[in-house]
Design an enzyme around this catalytic site. Structure first.
Site, PDB file in Angstrom:
ATOM      1  N   SER A 581     126.825  46.876  96.082  1.00 16.58           N
ATOM      2  CA  SER A 581     126.197  45.699  95.494  1.00 16.58           C
ATOM      3  C   SER A 581     124.922  46.124  94.773  1.00 16.58           C
ATOM      4  CB  SER A 581     125.955  44.641  96.571  1.00 16.58           C
ATOM      5  OG  SER A 581     125.721  43.391  95.992  1.00 16.58           O
ATOM      6  N   ASP A 667     135.394  38.659  93.122  1.00 18.71           N
ATOM      7  CA  ASP A 667     133.997  38.688  93.538  1.00 18.71           C
ATOM      8  C   ASP A 667     133.181  37.760  92.640  1.00 18.71           C
ATOM      9  OD1 ASP A 667     131.404  39.332  94.314  1.00 18.71           O
ATOM     10  OD2 ASP A 667     131.828  41.468  94.454  1.00 18.71           O
ATOM     11  N   HIS A 702     133.505  39.414  97.472  1.00 14.79           N
ATOM     12  CA  HIS A 702     132.398  40.364  97.472  1.00 14.79           C
ATOM     13  C   HIS A 702     132.465  41.311  98.662  1.00 14.79           C
ATOM     14  CE1 HIS A 702     128.566  41.819  96.082  1.00 14.79           C
ATOM     15  NE2 HIS A 702     127.977  41.571  97.231  1.00 14.79           N
TER      16      HIS A 702
END
Length: 738
Positions: A581, A667, A702
């Site tokens: 991320s 995501d 995600h």
């Protein structure tokens, strides 16, 4: 879309990577034009885009096919160390004990409950029942079986549950696509029947009103920002649901919870720099939402209304004149006055060395979460005399490891105990109940309820965790957690892996990880770099790694790598990097800054095209990012600074190491298009011959795919890619599953 296969030096056919066509798109801001050849890949509805992504997966599968035996071995190690038939420690809420079970061969948890007893002995009544794996308890009820709910669905995740105080109604929110939009249903636990009330497209979090007649939930706007808290009256049309509060500032996040004593609905509105709390009383049907401290004061705070000696008070955890935050008491009757005219009583004073993370109350005690010397700790003190000279000294549960994490895992307003979670790098997750101090028990009492079992002959003494310090270019000392198998010798021959995140004031706290053992058992020295931008050393540690100091995050990581290379533990030519991320942005940045220092880089759901994303306020969550990175739309300095480190825009003609970008099609936080564009540009520019691959989960969000076995396989894929690149595929003598 693809080119013809190549041949290596032995004449073996090697697949060629997918080549996306170039369609120049111009982006102009502050007089600067950037030509983006791959922006067209953003159209996820396009069959051509989907075909390209599938071609990327095929290429990745071909390039990494030789790692399949290692992946399978790591997967079996994870599986072999995990007690698949397991259960949580029951937690009490009102008259019931709630817990979950997991069963071998099942992907998802089974949520259950059993009736609690009230004998008058409070500590005994709050002692959880003994629950055995695979053995039912008389009167046990199944609330939600995730395996049944997930059947036939590509994805399954629960975004919140709630039970009415009388225990009759159970609300649960389910996501079946991975996009973090949930469908809410309500079950009558007396009959097992579902109520006709079904609410679509809600966000995380759901609560019943204390009287059980209303349900509160959150809704996101088009950019995936939670902006409304709504109230649904049971039995009425969802179209008639009322908006309790709507937040129109696109840079502010909205959430809610019930106060500990359940007398108020507490609305939390904020960004990482300032906030606002609004309260709604449940005992007055005509009451309006009231503001505690206006956001105009630019204070970052949390507020908890409660009764102290029968008087209404508000507990404030705030940074007013206190960069590391402090705890104060305020009289709600004075909140209408200008801030300078209000009198707050200090409960926990400010310290340059201690970060106050939060505070809450039970009916008898204050609970404070702090961070000192990078370690998260819990302190409690009685409410008697709070905020006065008669205030009691804090009591802290004592643990015997140097590097650990202890946090409040749950508390109930009327309980004589608080639930604590404890873990360290080599101590599996433990659940404690801490009996709150009394005059007869001034130090409280720590009761171990469970330590998560680890199978396969695991022995924590086979591993070593130490705190080391790297020195940054500006002289700042960077804490490192260095993990290794005790069989690794300090002879500069081992392989090394550096992991980092460094954003949003998130701390990479000590925690046990079964999957990580598979790398340590192969002789990899695993370094967690607690770099600036995180929260390990207080608020300034975060502020020194955001906005116009963001590059400190990247240079700290490289300095941590240099420490490892010079430590005597590893061969400097055998170091890999890992991050996800915002840590994926870190991976992209260090790949451009110092590609020669890494044998391989794995970037999970990587935020590698940040400027394009944050320049578009209509993209998911973009406006919420401005306080982290700056606002490049309005600020030319922020634009130029981000432009100077954006991984996608700074790919250059150098020999990049092996790189794997791991992402998910659905995501909503970091769109798949970012790594898809990035890998194309890397392949265009690299002067080296190492493969650059993208692995995309077509059904995940995600966090990747949803089932636990699928998640284990994803982690095995990442670790096998790293171990293979480092030549660390064999187990150390005596290591591995027993």
């Amino acid at each position: 879309m693809t080119s013809t296969p190549l041949q290596d030096s032995t004449g073996t056919s090697v697949p060629a990577p997918p080549v996306a066509k170039k369609i120049p798109t111009e982006r102009t801001h502050h007089g600067e034009t950037f030509v983006d050849n791959y922006e067209w890949l953003r159209d996820k509805e396009s069959p051509e885009v989907v075909a390209h992504l599938r071609a990327e997966n095929e290429y990745q599968e071909a390039v990494t096919a030789g790692q399949e035996p290692l992946r399978e071995a790591i997967f079996q190690e994870i599986k072999g160390r995990t007690q698949e038939t397991d259960l949580s420690v029951p937690h009490r809420k009102d008259g019931w004990w709630y817990f979950s079970r997991s069963a071998e061969g099942k992907e998802y948890g089974i949520h259950c409950r059993v009736k609690a007893q009230d004998t008058g002995n409070k500590v005994a009544d709050w002692t959880p029942p003994a629950v055995e794996a695979g053995v039912g308890i008389p009167g046990e009820e199944v609330l939600l079986d995730g395996n049944v709910e997930a059947e036939g669905k590509p994805f399954f995740s629960v975004g919140g549950t709630a039970v009415t105080i009388d225990g009759h109604l159970y609300a649960y929110a389910v996501d079946n696509s991975g996009d973090e939009r949930f469908t809410l249903r309500i079950k009558d636990l007396r009959t097992g029947a579902l109520l006709p009330d079904v609410i679509e497209n809600i966000f995380y979090g759901v609560s019943f009103s204390p009287d059980g007649t209303r349900l509160f939930y959150t809704v996101v706007d088009e950019s995936w920002r939670p902006y409304q808290v709504k109230s649904h009256v049971l039995g009425t049309p969802v179209a008639d649901d009322t908006v309790v509060y709507q937040e129109d500032d696109s840079a502010m996040w909205l959430g809610f919870e019930l106060s500990a004593d359940r007398r108020h609905l507490v609305l939390g509105i904020g960004c990482s720099e300032y906030s606002e709390t609004r309260l709604l009383r449940f005992d007055d049907p005509s009451a309006k939402v009231s503001t505690v401290i206006s956001r105009d004061e630019r204070i970052l705070y949390e507020a908890e209304p409660f009764l102290l000696d029968g008087e209404e008070r508000i507990l404030l955890t705030h940074n007013r004149g206190a960069i590391n935050s402090m705890v104060s008491l305020a009289d709600p009757a004075g909140l209408h006055k200008p801030l300078d005219a209000q009198t707050w009583q200090t409960v926990v004073e400010h310290s340059d060395d201690v970060r106050v993370n939060g505070a809450g109350v039970t009916s008898t005690h204050l609970i404070v979460s702090i961070r000192k010397d990078t370690i998260e700790r819990v302190q409690v003190m009685g409410l008697a005399g709070l905020g006065t000279s008669a205030q009691q000294a804090p009591v802290e549960p004592a643990f015997d490891e140097e590097l650990y994490t202890a946090g409040v895992g749950g508390s109930d307003y009327d309980a004589p105990v608080i639930r604590l979670g404890y873990t360290s790098y080599f101590t599996p997750s433990r659940i404690y109940d801490f009996v709150l101090p009394t005059p007869d028990l001034p130090a409280g009492n720590l009761l171990l309820r469970k330590e998560s079992p680890v199978l396969g002959g695991y022995d924590g003494s086979d591993y070593v965790a130490t705190r080391e310090w790297a020195t940054a270019g500006d002289g700042t000392r960077i804490p490192l957690s260095v993990l290794r198998h005790k069989g690794v010798k300090q002879d500069a021959t081992a392989a090394g892996l550096v992991y980092g995140y460094g954003s949003y004031e998130m701390s990479m706290d000590p925690g046990f990880g079964i999957a990580r053992l598979s790398l340590l058992d192969r002789g990899v020295v695993f370094v967690i770099a607690h770099i600036r931008g995180g929260g390990e050393l207080g608020r300034h540690w975060y502020e020194d790694g955001k906005k116009l100091t963001k590059k400190n995050t990247f240079t700290d990581f490289v300095d941590a790598t240099d420490w490892l290379a010079a430590s005597g533990w590893v061969d400097p030519a055998r170091i890999a990097a890992l991050g996800g991320s915002a840590g994926g942005l870190l991976m992209g940045a260090v790949a451009n800054m110092a590609p020669e220092k890494y044998t391989a880089i794995v970037a999970q759901v990587p935020f590698v095209d940040p400027l394009t994303s944050i320049l578009d306020p209509d993209l998911p969550l973009s406006a919420l990012e401005w306080e982290e990175w700056g606002n490049p739309i309005t600020d030319p300095q922020a634009y130029a600074y981000m432009k100077s480190y954006s991984p996608y825009e700074n790919v250059r003609a150098v020999a990049y190491p092996k790189i794997a970008a791991v992402t998910s099609f659905n995501d909503t936080r970091v769109l798949y298009v970012e790594p898809a564009k990035w890998v194309q540009e890397l392949r265009n520019k690299t002067t080296g011959s190492e493969p650059i691959v993208m692995k995309i989960e077509m059904d995940g969000g995600h966090g990747g795919a949803s089932g636990r076995y699928v998640q284990w396989r994803e982690r095995a894929w990442d670790y096998a890619f790293i171990a293979d690149a480092l030549g660390a595929t064999g187990l150390l003598p005596g290591a591995g599953l027993k």
